[in-house]
Design an enzyme around this catalytic site. Sequence first.
Site, short mmCIF file in Angstrom:
data_model
loop_
_atom_site.label_atom_id
_atom_site.label_comp_id
_atom_site.label_asym_id
_atom_site.label_seq_id
_atom_site.Cartn_x
_atom_site.Cartn_y
_atom_site.Cartn_z
N SER A 1 64.32 -24.79 -17.84
CA SER A 1 63.17 -25.68 -17.87
C SER A 1 62.27 -25.41 -16.66
O SER A 1 61.73 -24.32 -16.53
CB SER A 1 63.65 -27.14 -17.92
N ASP B 1 62.87 -27.70 -29.59
CA ASP B 1 62.26 -27.92 -28.28
C ASP B 1 60.74 -27.75 -28.39
O ASP B 1 60.26 -26.71 -28.85
CB ASP B 1 62.82 -26.91 -27.29
#
Length: 364
Positions: free
Chosen positions: A208, A307
């Site tokens: 991330s 995602d």
Amino acid sequence: MLAHPFLSPIKHPHFTHQTATSLPPHAAVNNLLRHLQNQTAMATTTKEVLVDISPVIKQYTDGSVERLFGSPHVPPSPEDPTTGVSSKDTTISPTISARLHLPKLTHPTTQTLPILVYYHGGGFCLESAFSFLDHRYINLLSSSAGALVISVEYRLAPENPLPAAYDDSWEALKWVCSHADLNQTHLEKDQWIANHGDFSRVFIGGDSAGANIAHNLAIRAGSEPLPGNVKIFGAILSHPYFWGSNPIGNEPKEDIEQSLPYRMWVFVYPTAAGGIDNPLINPLVDGAPSLSGLGCSKMLICLAEKDPLTGRGLVYAEKVKKSGWKGEVEVVEVEGEDHCFHIFDTETEKSKNLIKRMANFISQ
């Protein structure tokens, strides 16, 4: 076993041990609950919210910060019972520290290992190299890859807005590489790195926001030398946090200013030139550093079907392939999974497979 914070003993000047034992148990508990409710109500009425990015984080006008998401810190361990990995904490500078993870060695005196300098996720404002989720995950990755992992504890926003995390991350990478510089006689070298690090196999990686950091460090390493003339062999970008003003894939087409990735970036880097199209968060924007200049030899990009960041991650991968960069790109997209699923639940088959894929990328 670590005690959950809600199960830890409560110490407060207005609720002493003597007060508690002098009342019937139920009365003592009721008094405590009433007191805590009053304290919470007082805190709520006296603190004014400046920024509310629920369910992630809140910042108040008095400067205090309430992190609504994350896992508790856990100590390092001489030997993790699940993986056999040893861990310890070290200080790199007054503002930077790290947790080192060393897998079980077959030849303790002579064995050298690939090095992974890892950057945790959390939107630049959450989590830690010392948190339970990251500690568990990195132990598994270190064991599976047979790699020495340096998990960097960089400064978090909003107390330390970006570019602090980028600066800390670069300094940590330089510190690791300085162990290969024979001229660094003044450096107090870490013995795990000095004795077991293979500087021909240095990797950087993260999840991330940590993957965002890894990308930007690879760009920087393409034009700025590292100590000891160390070269980054590979980079792992897992569910990279990239965003921009022009929607890609399933990103929201309207009210993009209300999307969580947009709000988080503005929160952690309020002075960023270009805002959400600053090259640090949008490497695809016109004027961003050329992807052909990535300072590593190979790259693994890990994505998840559900995602929201995946569409931009796929475009990033294609842009890297077509940029003229001389390295090799691998892309893994896991069906049916969401952002950083392999960290939140390491025991599923898909999580195990992804961690193994990362480990193979490092060990082969």
